[in-house]
Design a protein around this motif. Structure first.
Motif, PDB file in Angstrom:
ATOM      1  N   UNK A   7       0.800  -1.109   0.031  1.00  0.00           N
ATOM      2  CA  UNK A   7      -0.054   0.013   0.072  1.00  0.00           C
ATOM      3  C   UNK A   7       0.819   1.199   0.077  1.00  0.00           C
ATOM      4  N   UNK A   8       1.067   1.910  -1.097  1.00  0.00           N
ATOM      5  CA  UNK A   8       1.851   3.056  -1.081  1.00  0.00           C
ATOM      6  C   UNK A   8       0.924   4.149  -1.144  1.00  0.00           C
ATOM      7  N   UNK A   9       1.520   5.020  -0.045  1.00  0.00           N
ATOM      8  CA  UNK A   9       0.596   6.295   0.131  1.00  0.00           C
ATOM      9  C   UNK A   9       1.315   7.348   0.042  1.00  0.00           C
ATOM     10  N   UNK A  32      -0.567  -9.533   5.635  1.00  0.00           N
ATOM     11  CA  UNK A  32       0.542  -8.618   5.726  1.00  0.00           C
ATOM     12  C   UNK A  32       0.358  -7.327   4.929  1.00  0.00           C
ATOM     13  N   UNK A  33       0.627  -6.091   5.261  1.00  0.00           N
ATOM     14  CA  UNK A  33       0.709  -4.965   4.523  1.00  0.00           C
ATOM     15  C   UNK A  33       1.930  -4.163   4.580  1.00  0.00           C
ATOM     16  N   UNK A  34       2.677  -4.087   3.527  1.00  0.00           N
ATOM     17  CA  UNK A  34       3.779  -3.149   3.360  1.00  0.00           C
ATOM     18  C   UNK A  34       3.442  -1.930   2.989  1.00  0.00           C
ATOM     19  N   UNK A  35       3.403  -0.968   4.105  1.00  0.00           N
ATOM     20  CA  UNK A  35       3.068   0.466   4.054  1.00  0.00           C
ATOM     21  C   UNK A  35       4.230   1.290   3.572  1.00  0.00           C
ATOM     22  N   UNK A 121      -0.693  -4.686  -5.279  1.00  0.00           N
ATOM     23  CA  UNK A 121      -0.445  -3.410  -4.885  1.00  0.00           C
ATOM     24  C   UNK A 121      -1.740  -2.760  -4.955  1.00  0.00           C
ATOM     25  N   UNK A 122      -2.161  -2.185  -3.964  1.00  0.00           N
ATOM     26  CA  UNK A 122      -3.245  -1.423  -3.817  1.00  0.00           C
ATOM     27  C   UNK A 122      -2.886  -0.006  -3.685  1.00  0.00           C
ATOM     28  N   UNK A 123      -3.377   0.850  -4.804  1.00  0.00           N
ATOM     29  CA  UNK A 123      -3.040   2.318  -4.498  1.00  0.00           C
ATOM     30  C   UNK A 123      -4.412   3.081  -5.234  1.00  0.00           C
TER      31      UNK A 123
END
Length: 159
Positions: A7-9, A32-35, A121-123
Motif C-alpha cells: 500500500x503506497x501512500x 500483511x501490509x507493506x506500508x 499493490x493497492x493504490x
C-alpha cells in the motif's frame, strides 16, 4: 491468494480511499501490509533550486546540508502520518511493515513490490496533484505499466 499487500501512500484523499480497500482485504485472508511512502527526490531537487534563488543556501548552508535537512524534515513528517495508518491496519489484524524511501515514486513502488514479494499493490488513481482532466496519475500509470504484480487502482471521489 492475496496474503501480502503493498500500500503506497502519498497521504492524499485518494490514498485514504485506497486504505479502506486495503482493510477490506482482511476479510479475504490477507495477512500483511507493506506500508510505503516515497519522498520524491525530484521535489527535493526543485526545492534546492528555489532555496538557492531565495538565498537560503547563502546562510552558511551548502546545497547538500539544505537537501539533508529537507529529507530529514519530510521523513519525520511521513513517519508521524504513517504511525496512524500503521495503527489502523494493526487494529484490523494486519502485520505491518512501514518503509520510507527517497526516490522516484513509481520506480520505488515497483522495486519494493518485487523485493518484498507482495501479491498485490493497492493504490489510489491520483496523488496530490489530482488533476481532474486526466484518467490516471502518472505514478499510478507507470506502476501499472512497469510492475509484474497485479495493481488494484482505487478511483478518487467524484466532485
Amino acid at each position: 491468494m492475496y496474503k501480502k499487500i503493498l500500500y503506497p501512500t502519498d497521504f492524499s484523499e485518494t490514498a485514504e480511499i485506497a486504505l479502506k480497500h486495503v482493510k477490506a482485504f482482511k476479510t479475504l485472508k490477507a495477512e500483511e501490509v507493506i506500508l510505503l511512502h516515497v519522498i520524491d527526490e525530484r521535489e527535493i531537487k526543485k526545492r534546492d533550486i528555489f532555496s538557492l534563488l531565495l538565498g537560503v543556501a547563502g546562510l552558511n548552508k551548502s546545497v547538500e546540508e539544505f537537501e539533508n535537512e529537507l529529507k530529514n524534515k519530510l521523513t519525520e513528517e511521513a513517519k508521524n502520518k504513517m504511525e496512524n495508518i500503521k495503527k489502523e491496519l494493526e487494529d484490523v489484524g494486519f502485520k505491518v511493515k512501514d518503509i520510507i524511501v527517497v526516490g522516484i515514486p513509481h520506480e520505488e513502488i515497483v522495486k519494493i513490490a518485487e523485493d518484498e514479494g507482495v501479491d498485490i499493490i493497492i493504490m489510489g488513481s491520483h496523488g496530490k496533484t489530482n488533476l481532474k482532466e486526466i484518467l490516471l496519475g502518472s505514478v499510478t500509470e507507470n506502476v501499472i505499466k512497469k510492475s509484474n504484480k497485479p495493481v488494484l487502482v482505487v478511483k478518487r471521489k467524484n466532485s
